[in-house]
Write an enzyme that holds these catalytic residues in place. Structure first.
Site, short mmCIF file in Angstrom:
data_model
loop_
_atom_site.label_atom_id
_atom_site.label_comp_id
_atom_site.label_asym_id
_atom_site.label_seq_id
_atom_site.Cartn_x
_atom_site.Cartn_y
_atom_site.Cartn_z
CD GLN A 1 -2.98 -1.15 2.36
OE1 GLN A 1 -2.58 -1.85 3.24
NE2 GLN A 1 -3.94 -0.35 2.34
CG HIS B 1 -0.61 -6.43 5.25
ND1 HIS B 1 -0.65 -5.34 6.28
CD2 HIS B 1 -1.80 -5.95 4.51
CE1 HIS B 1 -1.71 -4.65 6.54
NE2 HIS B 1 -2.27 -5.03 5.44
CG ASN C 1 -2.97 -7.70 7.70
OD1 ASN C 1 -2.93 -7.06 8.97
ND2 ASN C 1 -3.74 -7.29 6.93
CD GLU C 2 -7.36 -7.13 8.45
OE1 GLU C 2 -7.80 -7.05 7.40
OE2 GLU C 2 -7.45 -6.15 9.27
C1 BGC Z 1 -6.00 -3.97 6.26
C2 BGC Z 1 -5.46 -2.70 5.52
C3 BGC Z 1 -6.50 -1.88 5.14
C4 BGC Z 1 -7.17 -1.41 6.32
C5 BGC Z 1 -8.37 -0.23 5.98
C6 BGC Z 1 -7.10 -3.80 7.14
O1 BGC Z 1 -8.19 -4.58 6.66
O2 BGC Z 1 -5.03 -4.81 6.92
O3 BGC Z 1 -4.49 -2.92 4.58
O4 BGC Z 1 -6.02 -0.86 4.41
O5 BGC Z 1 -7.92 -2.51 7.04
O6 BGC Z 1 -9.35 -0.83 5.18
#
Ligand code: BGC
Length: 395
Positions: A21, A111, A154-155
């Site tokens: 990002q 990520h 991540n997530e």
């Molecule tokens: C993510 C980010 C994203 C943020 C806002 C999270 O789900 O890890 O990459 O930019 O939320 O949407």
């Protein structure tokens, strides 16, 4: 309202970004390719690949003492088995720069973006996927000397929903997903648990870091009549991932908003003047729900807020949101929840996976010249950090 919390002396105060990002020109990644189908592309992004020292210095000068950033698999292994020592050295320089500035690095290994070759050849569902990921994590560990906090993935719940979405699309089921993200299939989620567990083992064997993953917490709330559906979705969206974190060293809590659940499922957020630029409900209290729930399901794992923030063009609103989110954090700490840090999303306005309009940053930047302009919220959060959380200066 808890305005002067009793936080640990080593509480981390910082901000977060991801590689794709912010870096720019991540051309070997699957995300770069898929952007051709999205409204806007990442392009040069924030050019943080070159300008990371400036980003880090702005955070440090403001008073923050931690920075979460990602290292990019697609750069480190641009072709299968071909590892770039120069890219590994680049990420090592990032770690060294945080240290020089007195900032604690929190490093994310994955990520959302993967190398294009990995995804093209089956990605997470390929028989070779696990070995490939483990080999990458082993390489990454060669530059993690002295790093204390490592996020493996991540997530994973958002990664699982995109795996499920891809599967539905391949079966011609796009209409099934038109209303929003599909609920992750358990088989996809359990697969990611395997990857995470393997990565934790590698990180523990090869470094002295604490290892954990970060979960996108939904702060789901059952409406009357929605209790059974809520229990089902709570498991599939969140608790499966939180339970899998038991035995890790910490859990990364990521919270932005809360959603209601009725008998049919997650209720779509109606249009409302208070909604944020991503269309989410304005719910700073969601962080308290997320922390308390994570604490309960993980059975007392140390927690780190690895993302919390708001997409808004109004920086006063960002301060207002963050003040309320921190009050919810402090109240959870008062009730015994072990929180080790707060990392705001995001350090800088960045590429929001297809869009540039939803601005989450403490720092703005010019997309032509890349000149950075800190917003008042950066100095404000830095002040909170210098007072270890006190929301109003005592004098
Ligand atoms: C993510 C980010 C994203 C943020 C806002 C999270 O789900 O890890 O990459 O930019 O939320 O949407």
């Amino acid at each position: 309202m808890a305005n002067t919390p009793d936080l640990r002396n080593d509480f981390l105060w910082g901000a977060a970004t991801s590689a794709h990002q912010t870096e720019g020109n991540n051309v070997g990644s699957d995300m770069w390719r898929s952007e051709a189908r999205r409204p806007e592309r990442s392009g040069d992004a924030c050019d943080s690949y070159h300008r990371y020292p400036e980003d880090m210095r702005l955070l440090a000068d403001a008073g923050l003492n931690a920075y979460r950033f990602g290292i990019e698999w697609a750069r480190i292994e641009p072709e299968e088995g071909l590892f770039s020592n120069a890219q590994l050295a680049h990420y090592r320089r990032m770690i060294d720069t945080t240290r020089e500035l007195g900032v604690e690095p929190v490093v994310t290994l994955h990520h959302f973006s993967s190398p294009y070759w990995f995804t093209e050849d089956g990605g997470w569902t390929s028989d070779k996927g696990l070995d490939r990921f483990v080999r990458y994590v082993e390489k990454a560990c060669t530059i993690l000397d002295g790093v204390t906090w490592v996020c493996t993935m991540n997530e994973p719940n958002m990664v699982a929903t995109s795996m499920t979405m891809r599967g539905l699309a391949e079966q011609g089921g796009q209409d099934l997903i038109a209303g929003g993200l599909p609920t992750p299939l358990e088989e996809h989620s359990l697969r990611l648990v395997e990857f995470h567990k393997a990565a934790v083992q590698v990180v523990r064997e090869r470094t002295s870091a604490k290892a954990g993953w970060t979960v996108a917490q939904q702060s789901l709330v059952a409406l009357p009549g929605g209790e059974a559906k809520h229990a089902e979705l709570q498991w599939l969206w969140e608790d499966l991932f939180l339970e899998a974190a038991r035995g890790d060293d910490f859990l990364g809590v990521q919270s932005y908003s809360s959603k209601n659940v009725d008998a049919d499922g997650i209720v779509k957020q109606p249009d409302h003047p208070d909604n944020t630029l991503t269309g989410w409900a304005y719910r700073p209290d969601a962080l308290g729900i997320a922390l308390r729930h994570a604490w309960e399901v993980t059975r007392g794992l140390p927690l780190m807020v690895t993302e919390n923030g708001i997409a808004t063009g109004d920086d006063n609103r960002r301060i207002d949101y963050t003040t309320k989110a921190l009050q919810a954090l402090y109240s959870a700490v008062e009730d015994g929840v072990d929180v080790r840090g707060y990392l705001h999303w995001s350090a800088i306005d960045n590429y929001e996976w297809g869009h540039w309009a939803p601005t989450f940053g403490l720092i703005a930047f010019d997309r032509e010249t890349f000149v950075r302009t800190p917003k008042p919220s950066l100095a404000w959060l830095g002040g909170v950090a210098r007072r270890n959380g006190a929301l109003e200066s005592s004098g």
